[in-house]
Enzyme design. Structure first.
Site, PDB file in Angstrom:
ATOM      1  N   TYR A 197      -1.709  47.541  29.675  1.00  0.00           N
ATOM      2  CA  TYR A 197      -3.104  47.638  29.219  1.00  0.00           C
ATOM      3  C   TYR A 197      -3.938  48.383  30.268  1.00  0.00           C
ATOM      4  O   TYR A 197      -4.708  49.297  29.943  1.00  0.00           O
ATOM      5  CB  TYR A 197      -3.652  46.228  28.986  1.00  0.00           C
ATOM      6  CG  TYR A 197      -5.130  46.184  28.685  1.00  0.00           C
ATOM      7  CD1 TYR A 197      -5.610  46.545  27.429  1.00  0.00           C
ATOM      8  CD2 TYR A 197      -6.053  45.772  29.653  1.00  0.00           C
ATOM      9  CE1 TYR A 197      -6.970  46.502  27.141  1.00  0.00           C
ATOM     10  CE2 TYR A 197      -7.405  45.723  29.376  1.00  0.00           C
ATOM     11  CZ  TYR A 197      -7.858  46.085  28.117  1.00  0.00           C
ATOM     12  OH  TYR A 197      -9.207  46.046  27.843  1.00  0.00           O
TER      13      TYR A 197
HETATM   14  N1  LIG Z   1     -12.930  41.040  25.669  1.00  0.00           N
HETATM   15  C1  LIG Z   1     -12.485  41.351  26.865  1.00  0.00           C
HETATM   16  O1  LIG Z   1     -12.110  40.500  27.670  1.00  0.00           O
HETATM   17  C2  LIG Z   1     -12.520  42.793  27.313  1.00  0.00           C
HETATM   18  C3  LIG Z   1     -12.575  43.056  28.673  1.00  0.00           C
HETATM   19  C4  LIG Z   1     -12.620  44.365  29.089  1.00  0.00           C
HETATM   20  C5  LIG Z   1     -12.614  45.391  28.165  1.00  0.00           C
HETATM   21  N2  LIG Z   1     -12.543  45.102  26.848  1.00  0.00           N
HETATM   22  C6  LIG Z   1     -12.534  46.226  25.913  1.00  0.00           C
HETATM   23  O2  LIG Z   1     -13.660  46.104  25.044  1.00  0.00           O
HETATM   24  C7  LIG Z   1     -13.386  46.817  23.841  1.00  0.00           C
HETATM   25  C8  LIG Z   1     -13.817  45.989  22.664  1.00  0.00           C
HETATM   26  O3  LIG Z   1     -13.079  44.795  22.648  1.00  0.00           O
HETATM   27  P1  LIG Z   1     -13.713  43.434  22.154  1.00  0.00           P
HETATM   28  O4  LIG Z   1     -13.610  42.487  23.289  1.00  0.00           O
HETATM   29  O5  LIG Z   1     -15.009  43.669  21.509  1.00  0.00           O
HETATM   30  O6  LIG Z   1     -12.569  43.008  21.097  1.00  0.00           O
HETATM   31  P2  LIG Z   1     -12.630  42.558  19.566  1.00  0.00           P
HETATM   32  O7  LIG Z   1     -11.238  42.144  19.243  1.00  0.00           O
HETATM   33  O8  LIG Z   1     -13.725  41.561  19.362  1.00  0.00           O
HETATM   34  O9  LIG Z   1     -13.006  43.884  18.770  1.00  0.00           O
HETATM   35  C9  LIG Z   1     -12.096  44.923  18.565  1.00  0.00           C
HETATM   36  C10 LIG Z   1     -12.327  45.530  17.190  1.00  0.00           C
HETATM   37  O10 LIG Z   1     -11.482  46.682  17.095  1.00  0.00           O
HETATM   38  C11 LIG Z   1     -10.869  46.689  15.817  1.00  0.00           C
HETATM   39  N3  LIG Z   1      -9.598  47.438  15.896  1.00  0.00           N
HETATM   40  C12 LIG Z   1      -8.432  47.022  16.443  1.00  0.00           C
HETATM   41  N4  LIG Z   1      -7.506  47.985  16.329  1.00  0.00           N
HETATM   42  C13 LIG Z   1      -8.102  49.028  15.715  1.00  0.00           C
HETATM   43  C14 LIG Z   1      -7.675  50.334  15.318  1.00  0.00           C
HETATM   44  N5  LIG Z   1      -6.406  50.738  15.538  1.00  0.00           N
HETATM   45  N6  LIG Z   1      -8.556  51.162  14.720  1.00  0.00           N
HETATM   46  C15 LIG Z   1      -9.831  50.745  14.478  1.00  0.00           C
HETATM   47  N7  LIG Z   1     -10.296  49.525  14.799  1.00  0.00           N
HETATM   48  C16 LIG Z   1      -9.443  48.686  15.438  1.00  0.00           C
HETATM   49  C17 LIG Z   1     -10.675  45.227  15.481  1.00  0.00           C
HETATM   50  O11 LIG Z   1     -10.524  45.047  14.068  1.00  0.00           O
HETATM   51  C18 LIG Z   1     -11.943  44.592  16.047  1.00  0.00           C
HETATM   52  O12 LIG Z   1     -12.974  44.562  15.075  1.00  0.00           O
HETATM   53  C19 LIG Z   1     -11.899  47.169  23.887  1.00  0.00           C
HETATM   54  O13 LIG Z   1     -11.757  48.534  24.260  1.00  0.00           O
HETATM   55  C20 LIG Z   1     -11.345  46.279  24.979  1.00  0.00           C
HETATM   56  O14 LIG Z   1     -10.219  46.852  25.601  1.00  0.00           O
HETATM   57  C21 LIG Z   1     -12.507  43.828  26.389  1.00  0.00           C
END
Ligand SMILES: NC(=O)c1ccc[n+]([C@@H]2O[C@H](COP(=O)([O-])OP(=O)(O)OC[C@H]3O[C@@H](n4cnc5c(N)ncnc54)[C@H](O)[C@@H]3O)[C@@H](O)[C@H]2O)c1
Length: 256
Positions: free
Chosen positions: A157
């Site tokens: 990741y």
């Molecule tokens: N939550 C954490 O701890 C965290 C920490 C650091 C970075 N991030 C990053 O934040 C970003 C958002 O994550 P989040 O925490 O809001 O997660 P989340 O799971 O709440 O939201 C992700 C969304 O992306 C959609 N999705 C997944 N695969 C997809 C695809 N192939 N095409 C289109 N849509 C797709 C899902 O349906 C979901 O609605 C991501 O890039 C993640 O890597 C998250």
């Protein structure tokens, strides 16, 4: 209104950072194409925006597929007459959060790179092409994480997000002569989004929030809304001279 009249695309708009950002973009006057692989989740975000008097359109898009991303960018330009901001926010964890490097399969590796890097590459590529067809530049935003800035576990990741960070800087440099800016928002762990469940973790989010907050000098859990505030600023004219930046939204975690 920081984004009055702008046409924006947000990917992953059905949950977490994407949903919070789409809502904030619309509240600041942007018209927002809410893209998600789960159309019903994108539609729910659109309903929230419309309830508050904003303008948004849902679209189903799997960001790992270039043809779908190209169609998404074209749909935004068609609906809004132009595209000003693309927020390539989608990112997925390994399906077994906490896995060691040697526990990742080749399939895990390919899936994470296809979605996390492919989505940002395709989104940036087609947005930049659209920005160049129009006049007046444009803004690319990506979601990285602190795991792309420091080694924090989750090697595959983290490697995908290191690539996202490098793409961000490269687009910033290539795009600068055309008035195109590119920045990334780098959150620390956010227990209240769908991310941890996507990584197979269950448990009470409040307990996880307490634990993660204890890792941050500011002592607060990071929320999707924290990221959305940073996204609004970086998308707006107030950030007109900011490009190529990887902005931690981490309560001071990487400053230590
Ligand atoms: N939550 C954490 O701890 C965290 C920490 C650091 C970075 N991030 C990053 O934040 C970003 C958002 O994550 P989040 O925490 O809001 O997660 P989340 O799971 O709440 O939201 C992700 C969304 O992306 C959609 N999705 C997944 N695969 C997809 C695809 N192939 N095409 C289109 N849509 C797709 C899902 O349906 C979901 O609605 C991501 O890039 C993640 O890597 C998250």
């Amino acid at each position: 209104m920081m984004l009055e009249g702008k046409g924006a695309v947000v990917t992953g708009a059905g949950s977490g950072v994407g949903a919070a950002s789409a809502v904030r973009f619309a509240a600041e006057g942007a018209r927002v194409l809410c893209a998600d692989i789960r159309l019903e989740a994108a539609e729910e975000t659109v309903r929230r925006i419309e309830k508050d008097g904003g303008t948004a359109v849902p679209i189903a898009c799997d960001v790992a597929h270039e043809d779908e991303v190209e169609a998404m960018i074209a749909a935004a330009a068609e609906h809004f007459g132009r595209l000003d901001v693309v927020y390539n926010n989608v990112g997925v964890p390994t399906p077994r959060l906490g896995s060691k490097l040697e526990d990742h399969t080749a399939e895990d590796f390919q899936r994470l790179f296809a979605i996390n890097v492919g989505g940002v590459f395709f989104g940036s590529k087609h947005a930049v092409a659209q920005f160049k067809r129009q006049d007046g530049g444009g803004v690319v935003l990506n979601t990285g994480p602190v795991a792309g800035l420091v080694a924090w576990g989750g090697a595959v990741y983290a490697a995908t997000k290191g690539a996202v960070h490098q793409l961000t800087k490269a687009v910033a440099i290539e795009g600068a002569p055309f008035g195109i800016r590119a920045n990334a928002i780098c959150p620390a762990g956010m227990p209240y989004t769908g991310f941890m469940a996507a990584g197979g973790l269950s448990g009470d989010p409040d307990t996880v929030a307490q634990r993660t907050a204890a890792n941050h000098p500011l002592g607060r859990p990071i929320t999707a809304e924290d990221c959305a505030e940073a996204a609004v600023f970086l998308a707006s004219e107030r950030a007109a001279n900011i490009t190529g930046v990887l902005l931690p939204v981490d309560g001071g975690y990487v400053a230590r």
